[in-house]
Design a protein around this motif. Structure first.
Motif, PDB file in Angstrom:
ATOM      1  N   PHE A   1      27.114  67.820   9.618  1.00  9.07           N
ATOM      2  CA  PHE A   1      26.476  68.616  10.604  1.00  9.07           C
ATOM      3  C   PHE A   1      24.943  68.207  10.851  1.00  9.07           C
ATOM      4  N   LEU A   2      24.248  67.724   9.807  1.00  5.76           N
ATOM      5  CA  LEU A   2      22.778  67.190  10.188  1.00  5.76           C
ATOM      6  C   LEU A   2      22.917  65.909  10.945  1.00  5.76           C
ATOM      7  N   GLY A   3      23.961  65.091  10.724  1.00  3.97           N
ATOM      8  CA  GLY A   3      24.257  63.676  11.449  1.00  3.97           C
ATOM      9  C   GLY A   3      24.368  64.172  12.888  1.00  3.97           C
ATOM     10  N   ASN A   4      25.361  65.115  13.153  1.00  5.04           N
ATOM     11  CA  ASN A   4      25.438  65.367  14.538  1.00  5.04           C
ATOM     12  C   ASN A   4      24.298  66.172  15.150  1.00  5.04           C
ATOM     13  N   ILE A   5      23.536  66.773  14.443  1.00  7.51           N
ATOM     14  CA  ILE A   5      22.392  67.428  15.061  1.00  7.51           C
ATOM     15  C   ILE A   5      21.361  66.356  15.453  1.00  7.51           C
ATOM     16  N   ILE A   6      21.150  65.260  14.586  1.00  6.42           N
ATOM     17  CA  ILE A   6      20.302  64.156  14.632  1.00  6.42           C
ATOM     18  C   ILE A   6      20.658  63.298  15.928  1.00  6.42           C
ATOM     19  N   VAL A   7      21.924  63.065  15.981  1.00  2.00           N
ATOM     20  CA  VAL A   7      22.296  61.983  17.204  1.00  2.00           C
ATOM     21  C   VAL A   7      22.350  63.056  18.536  1.00  2.00           C
ATOM     22  N   LEU A   8      22.470  64.378  18.320  1.00  3.02           N
ATOM     23  CA  LEU A   8      22.266  65.011  19.626  1.00  3.02           C
ATOM     24  C   LEU A   8      21.009  64.657  20.532  1.00  3.02           C
ATOM     25  N   ILE A   9      19.884  64.498  19.503  1.00  3.54           N
ATOM     26  CA  ILE A   9      18.884  64.498  20.185  1.00  3.54           C
ATOM     27  C   ILE A   9      18.496  63.376  21.248  1.00  3.54           C
ATOM     28  N   PRO A  10      18.898  62.080  20.694  1.00  3.30           N
ATOM     29  CA  PRO A  10      18.960  60.996  21.656  1.00  3.30           C
ATOM     30  C   PRO A  10      20.020  61.053  22.775  1.00  3.30           C
ATOM     31  N   ILE A  11      21.046  61.796  22.526  1.00  2.00           N
ATOM     32  CA  ILE A  11      22.075  62.112  23.493  1.00  2.00           C
ATOM     33  C   ILE A  11      21.474  63.111  24.769  1.00  2.00           C
ATOM     34  N   LEU A  12      20.812  64.065  24.430  1.00  2.00           N
ATOM     35  CA  LEU A  12      20.111  64.989  25.431  1.00  2.00           C
ATOM     36  C   LEU A  12      19.004  64.103  26.034  1.00  2.00           C
ATOM     37  N   LEU A  13      18.199  63.404  25.163  1.00  2.00           N
ATOM     38  CA  LEU A  13      17.238  62.728  25.992  1.00  2.00           C
ATOM     39  C   LEU A  13      17.517  61.715  26.992  1.00  2.00           C
ATOM     40  N   ASN A  14      18.635  61.072  26.524  1.00  2.00           N
ATOM     41  CA  ASN A  14      19.310  60.055  27.591  1.00  2.00           C
ATOM     42  C   ASN A  14      20.053  60.604  28.794  1.00  2.00           C
ATOM     43  N   SER A  15      20.674  61.895  28.450  1.00  2.00           N
ATOM     44  CA  SER A  15      21.412  62.545  29.542  1.00  2.00           C
ATOM     45  C   SER A  15      20.499  63.152  30.391  1.00  2.00           C
ATOM     46  N   HIS A  16      19.154  63.267  30.313  1.00  2.00           N
ATOM     47  CA  HIS A  16      18.151  63.759  31.171  1.00  2.00           C
ATOM     48  C   HIS A  16      17.944  62.920  32.311  1.00  2.00           C
ATOM     49  N   ALA A  17      17.953  61.491  32.072  1.00  2.00           N
ATOM     50  CA  ALA A  17      17.646  60.379  32.901  1.00  2.00           C
ATOM     51  C   ALA A  17      19.109  60.276  33.897  1.00  2.00           C
ATOM     52  N   GLY A  18      20.248  60.178  33.415  1.00  2.00           N
ATOM     53  CA  GLY A  18      21.212  60.358  34.126  1.00  2.00           C
ATOM     54  C   GLY A  18      21.536  61.551  34.949  1.00  2.00           C
ATOM     55  N   THR A  19      21.272  62.678  34.768  1.00  2.00           N
ATOM     56  CA  THR A  19      21.202  64.041  35.401  1.00  2.00           C
ATOM     57  C   THR A  19      20.271  63.857  36.698  1.00  2.00           C
ATOM     58  N   LYS A  20      19.019  63.632  36.161  1.00  2.00           N
ATOM     59  CA  LYS A  20      17.889  63.464  37.215  1.00  2.00           C
ATOM     60  C   LYS A  20      18.039  62.359  38.207  1.00  2.00           C
ATOM     61  N   PHE A  21      18.639  61.081  37.708  1.00  2.00           N
ATOM     62  CA  PHE A  21      18.611  59.966  38.958  1.00  2.00           C
ATOM     63  C   PHE A  21      19.929  59.760  39.178  1.00  2.00           C
ATOM     64  N   GLY A  22      20.785  60.321  38.583  1.00  2.00           N
ATOM     65  CA  GLY A  22      22.469  60.118  38.906  1.00  2.00           C
ATOM     66  C   GLY A  22      22.801  58.832  38.701  1.00  2.00           C
ATOM     67  N   ILE A  23      22.188  58.140  37.829  1.00  2.00           N
ATOM     68  CA  ILE A  23      22.758  56.559  37.578  1.00  2.00           C
ATOM     69  C   ILE A  23      23.405  56.483  36.271  1.00  2.00           C
ATOM     70  N   PRO A  24      24.390  55.680  36.559  1.00  2.00           N
ATOM     71  CA  PRO A  24      25.243  55.308  35.084  1.00  2.00           C
ATOM     72  C   PRO A  24      24.514  54.305  34.339  1.00  2.00           C
ATOM     73  N   TYR A  25      24.864  53.993  32.874  1.00  2.00           N
ATOM     74  CA  TYR A  25      24.270  53.398  31.946  1.00  2.00           C
ATOM     75  C   TYR A  25      23.707  51.734  32.277  1.00  2.00           C
ATOM     76  N   PRO A  26      24.924  51.161  32.883  1.00  2.00           N
ATOM     77  CA  PRO A  26      24.105  49.817  33.222  1.00  2.00           C
ATOM     78  C   PRO A  26      22.780  49.827  34.099  1.00  2.00           C
ATOM     79  N   VAL A  27      22.726  50.911  35.061  1.00  2.00           N
ATOM     80  CA  VAL A  27      21.907  50.820  35.888  1.00  2.00           C
ATOM     81  C   VAL A  27      20.559  51.470  35.275  1.00  2.00           C
TER      82      VAL A  27
END
Length: 503
Positions: free
Chosen positions: A81-107
């Motif tokens: 549970f703790l490991g997944n809560i921790i990794v969820l933080i960078p997942i959401l932080l990086n998701s924000h960039a993808g959602t806001k600017f509509g760009i895939p990971y390489p871009v």
């Protein structure tokens, strides 16, 4: 000139800006920013994606490895549970960039590593994904092969394992070839099927164990001190984090299609930690019940299914195929396919990238990685966790701290744009990556500093954030005050005021 439009927190290119980029060697139909219409994924789509990926054999057996190392059931569940809560933080932080600017990971990576330097983090992610693709293809193959052999004499067919491998490999590649929308549909189909199957398995275990929960659930921890526990806890926690650290990087590949920031945040925050934790508990409870029912602990769901009648085995085989394909395609094919595509956008398509990934995965050795849990959690997961932690840190620092969520979208596709840096490479990100990797590695070779290596992903992430933020504080690629407003057309005046306030 206005080159981008911001509406409800989502930025798209103007028609004129997009038309100007169509001839760029850094642009193609898969790498371009998503349009307003393509932002179609709801919170439910993200939930089904994660539920489908979490309900797999590696997730089922994760808790078993920790218990075999000495933890009791609740210590293993807490670690997961703790490991997944921790990794969820960078997942959401990086998701924000993808959602806001509509760009895939390489871009997205071009922004912090440079137009050419982006190949460093994307290929690092691609190699790990290819390894995971090989692991899950091998797990799926052995599962199907075992179940068919236990129910219909499949083991008498010459080359039976190779036949299953070829079929399963082709199935994964064929679905992945069709792109993210096919993955979206797969998640919608797989989540209820695999989820209901897990609940049925749990109910079966409950009805066959009367007056108790089985010996595993009641067995105490084998650790006699906090120090003994922490020696296993921290590398196990790193292993749990590393399990999804790959998705924490390339989550923009999916988040770029979100309807809003709220939809992707809620969908992911609910589905990931809860599904992983509940599924791990089910695996522990069911395995504990097998000690009472069969006289031995059956941690492998394939071995457990083999104890049932042929019809149940057939249904179980179909469910395992669905579960294995869902995680393999969703988590392990998209990122390397995009990385291959980014090398030569004008010639390599997403589909060709999927085929390249599949072929490369065959050349790796998943059978060795999965030969014992020590190789898995301390070797494979630990090593790539040490590699990906600093990359996650650089991505987060660049978008949230250095640029404060403002960028010139058009210039990510221009060879001579501001994100080209020096000859296509941002030396600051390379320095931060090297430092973020080296310090934990020192801990690997220094007994007194072993905690650095045991927590390599976490230390690497924070070290890279600090180093990168310091080096980039006056970089010429940063937008000047008022520049974001000068290139952005706001449909909501409030959005313009909020953007100006963050600069």
């Amino acid at each position: 000139m206005k080159t981008q439009i911001e509406e409800n927190g989502i930025v798209t290119l103007t028609n004129q800006a997009a038309a100007q980029l169509e001839s760029s060697k850094m642009w193609n139909e898969d790498l371009r920013p998503t349009t307003k219409k393509e932002h179609s994924w709801s919170g439910m789509n993200f939930s089904t994606l994660w539920i489908g990926m979490c309900l797999c054999i590696p997730s089922y057996t994760m808790a078993s490895g920790m218990i075999s190392l000495g933890m009791n059931w609740w210590q293993a569940i807490l670690t997961i549970f703790l490991g997944n809560i921790i990794v969820l933080i960078p997942i959401l932080l990086n998701s924000h960039a993808g959602t806001k600017f509509g760009i895939p990971y390489p871009v997205f990576a071009r922004m912090w590593f440079g137009s050419k330097g982006a190949h460093i983090p994307t290929m690092a992610r691609a190699i790990v994904s290819a390894g995971w693709f090989g692991i899950n293809t091998w797990i799926g193959t052995t599962a199907i092969d075992t179940l068919l052999s236990s129910s219909m004499g499949w083991e008498n067919v010459p080359g039976h394992t190779a036949i299953v491998f070829a079929f399963f490999w082709l199935l994964n590649v064929a679905i992945g070839y069709r792109g993210p929308e096919a993955i979206k549909v797969l998640g919608i189909i797989a989540s209820p099927i695999v989820g209901i199957s897990a609940i049925i398995l749990f109910i079966w275990a409950m009805t066959h164990v009367s007056g108790g929960f089985g010996p595993i659930v009641t067995e105490p921890s084998k650790f006699h001190s906090a120090g003994e526990f922490l020696k296993i806890f921290f590398p196990s926690l790193t292993g749990v984090i590393a399990f999804w650290a790959t998705l924490a990087l390339n989550i923009p590949d999916f988040a770029r299609q979100a309807k809003s920031q709220k939809s992707q945040m809620i969908g992911q925050s609910v589905a990931l930690p809860l599904t992983m934790t509940l599924f791990s508990f089910i695996s522990i409870f069911v395995t504990s019940a097998t000690v009472v029912i069969f006289g031995e602990a059956l941690w492998d769901p394939v071995t457990l299914l083999a104890k049932f009648p042929p019809f149940v085995i057939l249904l179980g085989t179909i469910i395992i195929v669905i579960a294995s394909v869902t995680i393999n395609v969703g988590a392990n094919l998209v990122a390397p396919a995009r990385a291959a595509e980014n090398i030569y956008p004008r010639r390599i398509t997403f589909g060709i990238g999927v085929i390249i990934t599949g072929l490369f995965a065959i050349l790796m050795q998943p059978w060795y990685i999965m030969s014992n849990f020590g190789n898995y959690i301390f070797g494979w997961l630990g090593v790539y966790g040490a590699l990906l932690g600093p990359i996650d840190g650089i991505a987060i620092a660049d978008y949230w701290i250095v640029r404060r969520r403002h960028l010139a979208l058009q210039e990510l596709y221009q060879p001579n744009g501001r994100y080209n840096y020096s000859s296509g490479f941002n030396k600051n990100s390379i320095i931060a990556l090297v430092v973020g990797i080296l310090i934990p590695v020192i801990g690997y070779f220094t007994p007194g500093l072993r905690f650095l290596w045991d927590n390599a992903w976490t230390f690497g992430l924070f070290i890279a954030i600090a180093v990168y933020t310091y080096l980039m504080r006056n970089d010429s690629s940063l937008l000047k005050p008022g520049e974001y407003e000068s290139i952005t057309m706001f449909t909501d005046p409030k959005s313009k005021d909020e953007s100006a306030a963050t600069l």
